[in-house]
Design an enzyme around this catalytic site. Structure first.
Site, PDB file in Angstrom:
ATOM      1  N   ARG A   1      -9.289  10.401  -0.844  1.00 49.29           N
ATOM      2  CA  ARG A   1      -9.533   9.127  -1.552  1.00 49.29           C
ATOM      3  C   ARG A   1     -10.946   8.687  -1.176  1.00 49.29           C
ATOM      4  NH1 ARG A   1      -5.105   4.536  -1.136  1.00 49.29           N
ATOM      5  NH2 ARG A   1      -6.085   3.879  -3.090  1.00 49.29           N
TER       6      ARG A   1
ATOM      7  N   ASP B   1     -11.434  -2.245   2.510  1.00 50.05           N
ATOM      8  CA  ASP B   1     -11.472  -0.776   2.515  1.00 50.05           C
ATOM      9  C   ASP B   1     -12.814  -0.252   2.977  1.00 50.05           C
ATOM     10  OD1 ASP B   1      -9.235  -1.410   0.407  1.00 50.05           O
ATOM     11  OD2 ASP B   1      -8.935   0.586   1.256  1.00 50.05           O
TER      12      ASP B   1
HETATM   13  O1  MRU Z   1      -4.752   1.438  -2.576  1.00 46.75           O
HETATM   14  P1  MRU Z   1      -4.364   0.951  -1.211  1.00 46.75           P
HETATM   15  O2  MRU Z   1      -2.964   0.460  -1.140  1.00 46.75           O
HETATM   16  O3  MRU Z   1      -4.703   1.951  -0.146  1.00 46.75           O
HETATM   17  O4  MRU Z   1      -5.310  -0.295  -0.974  1.00 46.75           O
HETATM   18  C1  MRU Z   1      -5.249  -0.944   0.269  1.00 46.75           C
HETATM   19  C2  MRU Z   1      -6.081  -2.152   0.353  1.00 46.75           C
HETATM   20  O5  MRU Z   1      -6.848  -2.466  -0.540  1.00 46.75           O
HETATM   21  C3  MRU Z   1      -6.018  -2.927   1.632  1.00 46.75           C
HETATM   22  O6  MRU Z   1      -6.231  -4.274   1.396  1.00 46.75           O
HETATM   23  C4  MRU Z   1      -7.127  -2.415   2.564  1.00 46.75           C
HETATM   24  O7  MRU Z   1      -7.032  -1.038   2.725  1.00 46.75           O
HETATM   25  C5  MRU Z   1      -7.069  -3.058   3.885  1.00 46.75           C
HETATM   26  S1  MRU Z   1      -5.671  -2.536   4.828  1.00 46.75           S
HETATM   27  C6  MRU Z   1      -5.759  -3.250   6.347  1.00 46.75           C
END
Ligand code: MRU
Length: 340
Positions: free
Chosen positions: A90, A236
Site C-alpha cells: 500500500r 497515514d
Molecule cells: O485504509 P486504512 O483503514 O488503512 O486507513 C487508516 C487510516 O486512515 C487511519 O486513520 C490512519 O492509518 C491512522 S491509524 C492510527
C-alpha cells in the site's frame, strides 16, 4: 475475545485480527508466507498506519524464516524481494516502508542467515512493543487537551486495531477516560469500508466508552449544532506541509475550522515524512467495487465511473496541533521532525 495485540508473531507466521469481518465476527488468521501477508494488507485485514509498520516488520522476519529453508546464497536476495513486495503493498502510509526498512537494515548487517533471521524477529518484536508504548505516551499528552466533559468526533479507525495496541486518536480518548474525564465519542462511519462504524465503534463499546456512529455527511451539522468539542484523527503520513489520512478527514478539518473547533492529529514519529511535500505522494486509489456495490447490490449504474481515493490531504493551516509521543507540534509547524 480480543487478545492484547492486533498483530503478533507465532510459530506458524504472522498472526492478526481479520478486520474485514468485524463487528459481525472476531477471527484471528495466521499469514504463513509473505504473499499471504501482502494480501492481508491489501484486503485491509490488517490496516492503520502503525499496524502496517508492525506488519511490515514482522513480514521481513517471516521472509527470513522462509529464506532459511532455501539455499544459503539466495538468502539476501529472497529477503530483499519479499521486502520490496511488502513495501509496495500500500503506497500512502509511510509506516509500512518504515517498518520493513528498519528490520531489513538489521538483516543486511548480519552475514550469517540464521543469526540475521533471529535478529530480524527481535527487531520486529521491539517495534511492536515500542508501538504500544508510543501510543500510551501520545495518549497521555493528548488527554490533557480534552475538557473534563466533552464530545470528540473521530474519523476512520485510529485505535488499538490500527496499531499494535491502545491507538493514537483513540489512545488519546482512552487515556483521557483513564484520567477520569467524561468523554463521549462520535464515530463517523467512514465510507466506503466503514472503519469508523465497524471498528472504532466496536473497540470503544467493548471498552465501555460511550460511542455514537453517524454518517460522514452528518459531521458538519453536529458541529453547527454545537455538539462537537473537538476532532481527533490519526494520520497515514505527515509531510512537511500537511497530513494524509483517510478520505473524509479534510472535509472534517474544513468544517472544524469554519466552526472554530480544535482539530487534532495524533501520530507517532514513524508517521512523519520530512523528505516529502504532500504533492509528491501517491494517494492510493482503490477498486470500483468498494463504491459501486453495497450489501451485495449494485449502487452505481455500470456505465458510470467512480473515483475512489483512499486518503486525502489536510494542510497544516487547518490543524490545531499534532499530538506525538514527545508532546505537541503546533503552528508554525517548523518542528525538526518536519525538516528535510
Ligand atoms: O485504509 P486504512 O483503514 O488503512 O486507513 C487508516 C487510516 O486512515 C487511519 O486513520 C490512519 O492509518 C491512522 S491509524 C492510527
Amino acid at each position: 475475545m480480543m487478545r492484547g495485540r492486533t498483530i503478533w508473531w507465532e510459530e506458524g507466521g504472522v498472526g492478526l485480527i481479520e478486520q474485514t469481518l468485524l463487528p459481525e465476527e472476531y477471527r484471528e488468521v495466521v499469514c504463513s508466507d509473505v504473499h499471504r501477508l501482502v494480501q492481508a494488507i491489501q484486503r485491509l485485514e490488517v490496516r492503520g498506519a502503525p499496524a502496517l509498520g508492525v506488519a511490515g516488520a514482522y513480514g521481513v522476519a517471516l521472509a527470513c524464516k522462509i529464506a532459511l529453508e532455501g539455499p544459503r546464497d539466495a538468502f539476501s536476495r529472497s529477503v530483499n524481494e519479499a521486502a520490496a513486495m511488502l513495501r509496495s503493498a500500500r503506497p500512502t502510509a509511510v509506516n509500512l516502508a518504515w517498518g520493513v526498512d528498519r528490520v531489513l537494515s538489521v538483516v543486511l548487517q548480519e552475514s550469517d542467515p540464521a543469526e540475521a533471521a533471529a535478529r530480524a524477529l527481535t527487531c520486529a518484536e521491539s517495534i511492536a512493543d515500542e508501538d504500544e508504548e508510543t501510543c500510551r505516551r501520545i495518549g497521555s499528552h493528548g488527554a490533557k487537551l480534552l475538557p473534563d466533559d466533552c464530545t470528540v468526533l473521530t474519523h476512520c479507525n485510529a485505535g488499538a486495531l490500527a496499531c499494535a495496541a491502545w491507538g493514537t486518536a483513540l489512545g488519546v480518548i482512552r487515556s483521557a477516560v483513564e484520567a477520569g474525564k467524561n468523554v463521549r465519542v462520535i464515530s463517523c462511519e467512514t465510507r466506503p469500508l466503514l472503519q469508523g462504524s465497524r471498528l472504532t465503534a466496536w473497540e470503544l463499546s467493548r471498552d465501555g466508552i460511550p460511542v455514537t456512529t453517524i454518517i460522514d455527511s452528518e459531521a458538519a451539522y453536529l458541529m453547527q449544532r454545537g455538539e462537537i468539542d473537538c476532532v481527533i484523527v490519526g494520520a497515514d503520513r505527515i509531510c512537511t506541509d500537511g497530513v494524509f489520512n483517510k478520505i473524509g478527514t479534510y472535509m472534517h478539518a474544513v468544517s472544524a475550522s469554519y466552526h472554530q473547533i480544535p482539530f487534532y492529529v495524533a501520530a507517532p514519529r514513524s508517521t512523519f515524512d520530512p523528505m516529502h511535500r504532500m504533492v509528491d505522494i501517491i494517494v492510493e486509489e482503490r477498486g470500483r467495487e468498494e463504491i459501486a456495490s453495497l450489501f451485495g447490490r449494485t449502487t452505481v449504474p455500470d456505465a458510470v465511473p467512480v473515483v475512489n481515493y483512499a486518503f486525502d490531504k489536510t494542510p497544516f493551516s487547518l490543524v490545531t496541533a499534532i499530538i506525538t509521543e514527545e508532546g505537541l507540534i503546533q503552528k508554525p509547524f517548523d518542528h525538526p521532525w518536519l525538516m528535510p
